[in-house]
Design an enzyme around this catalytic site. Structure first.
Site, PDB file in Angstrom:
ATOM      1  N   ASP A  30       0.863  -1.191   0.000  1.00 42.05           N
ATOM      2  CA  ASP A  30       0.000   0.000   0.000  1.00 42.05           C
ATOM      3  C   ASP A  30       0.896   1.236   0.000  1.00 42.05           C
ATOM      4  O   ASP A  30       1.834   1.315   0.804  1.00 42.05           O
ATOM      5  CB  ASP A  30      -0.902  -0.031   1.250  1.00 42.05           C
ATOM      6  N   GLY A  92     -15.612   2.726   3.820  1.00 42.94           N
ATOM      7  CA  GLY A  92     -14.243   3.199   3.642  1.00 42.94           C
ATOM      8  C   GLY A  92     -13.578   2.710   2.375  1.00 42.94           C
ATOM      9  O   GLY A  92     -12.385   2.920   2.179  1.00 42.94           O
ATOM     10  N   HIS A  99      -9.919  -5.935  -2.819  1.00 44.04           N
ATOM     11  CA  HIS A  99      -8.578  -6.069  -2.252  1.00 44.04           C
ATOM     12  C   HIS A  99      -8.684  -6.400  -0.771  1.00 44.04           C
ATOM     13  O   HIS A  99      -9.559  -5.905  -0.068  1.00 44.04           O
ATOM     14  CB  HIS A  99      -7.735  -4.804  -2.455  1.00 44.04           C
ATOM     15  N   HIS A 101      -6.659  -6.146   2.712  1.00 45.01           N
ATOM     16  CA  HIS A 101      -5.544  -5.490   3.399  1.00 45.01           C
ATOM     17  C   HIS A 101      -4.909  -6.476   4.373  1.00 45.01           C
ATOM     18  O   HIS A 101      -5.617  -7.127   5.147  1.00 45.01           O
ATOM     19  CB  HIS A 101      -6.036  -4.307   4.246  1.00 45.01           C
TER      20      HIS A 101
HETATM   21  P1  AMP Z   1      -9.713   0.959   0.468  1.00 46.43           P
HETATM   22  O1  AMP Z   1      -9.952   2.224   1.245  1.00 46.43           O
HETATM   23  O2  AMP Z   1     -10.043  -0.294   1.235  1.00 46.43           O
HETATM   24  O3  AMP Z   1     -10.366   0.999  -0.903  1.00 46.43           O
HETATM   25  O4  AMP Z   1      -8.150   0.868   0.251  1.00 46.43           O
HETATM   26  C1  AMP Z   1      -7.492   1.399  -0.855  1.00 46.43           C
HETATM   27  C2  AMP Z   1      -6.035   1.422  -0.509  1.00 46.43           C
HETATM   28  O5  AMP Z   1      -5.305   1.531  -1.708  1.00 46.43           O
HETATM   29  C3  AMP Z   1      -5.623   2.621   0.380  1.00 46.43           C
HETATM   30  O6  AMP Z   1      -5.043   2.126   1.595  1.00 46.43           O
HETATM   31  C4  AMP Z   1      -4.610   3.362  -0.495  1.00 46.43           C
HETATM   32  O7  AMP Z   1      -3.541   3.883   0.275  1.00 46.43           O
HETATM   33  C5  AMP Z   1      -4.155   2.298  -1.460  1.00 46.43           C
HETATM   34  N1  AMP Z   1      -3.677   2.776  -2.757  1.00 46.43           N
HETATM   35  C6  AMP Z   1      -4.231   3.717  -3.556  1.00 46.43           C
HETATM   36  N2  AMP Z   1      -3.517   3.860  -4.697  1.00 46.43           N
HETATM   37  C7  AMP Z   1      -2.498   2.968  -4.615  1.00 46.43           C
HETATM   38  C8  AMP Z   1      -1.408   2.620  -5.467  1.00 46.43           C
HETATM   39  N3  AMP Z   1      -1.215   3.234  -6.648  1.00 46.43           N
HETATM   40  N4  AMP Z   1      -0.551   1.659  -5.065  1.00 46.43           N
HETATM   41  C9  AMP Z   1      -0.719   1.039  -3.872  1.00 46.43           C
HETATM   42  N5  AMP Z   1      -1.727   1.309  -3.016  1.00 46.43           N
HETATM   43  C10 AMP Z   1      -2.596   2.260  -3.375  1.00 46.43           C
END
Ligand code: AMP
Length: 140
Positions: A30, A92, A99, A101
């Site tokens: 992330d 959120g 995905h 986490h």
């Molecule tokens: P969510 O809020 O569960 O949709 O999580 C999305 C996650 O993707 C967040 O923790 C972001 O920091 C992460 N994120 C967004 N863009 C990227 C990227 N280009 N590469 C890696 N992580 C990302």
């Protein structure tokens, strides 16, 4: 579903610190980690979240989580970890490609709560590269 930034990462159109890949899934760091080693596991088959993911895709993603979470914990010298999926804007979810986490947790008070807790932090590409190398080495 619409294309997302994770679709672009899967197709290698934008960079990411990839720590694991197989035919069905990809795992990468992330870019705004909630704690050091915060990793995302995505299915290559498109789906938005747990509402529309296929059973096969879900099984593949969880197999990858099971495989890499111990290596992340070891590599990062973490004390535990959270496995988390946000489903829908109100929960959120920001990126609408499923995905999972994997968020390492440490005894140190700095990274205790999610949510609420410390906001995610911006880290440098060099810091991300160092963390990814540790995880890849532990997985190898
Ligand atoms: P969510 O809020 O569960 O949709 O999580 C999305 C996650 O993707 C967040 O923790 C972001 O920091 C992460 N994120 C967004 N863009 C990227 C990227 N280009 N590469 C890696 N992580 C990302």
């Amino acid at each position: 579903m619409k294309d997302t930034i994770f679709g672009k990462i899967i197709r290698r159109e934008i960079p990411a610190e990839i720590v694991y890949e197989d035919d069905e899934t990809l795992a990468f760091l992330d870019i705004m980690p909630n704690s050091p080693g915060h990793t995302l596991v995505v299915p290559k088959e498109p789906s938005e979240n747990m509402l529309d993911i296929s059973e096969g895709s879900l099984l593949s993603v969880m197999k990858t989580v099971k495989k890499i979470a111990p290596a992340i914990k070891t590599a990062m010298e973490a004390d535990g970890f959270n496995i988390l999926v946000n489903n829908g804007t109100e929960a959120g979810q920001q990126v609408f490609h499923t995905h999972v986490h994997i968020i390492p947790r440490y005894k140190s008070a700095a990274f205790q709560k999610f949510p609420p807790g410390k906001p995610n932090v911006k880290v440098t590409p060099e810091e991300l590269a160092e963390v990814a190398e540790k995880i890849r080495t532990t997985l190898a």
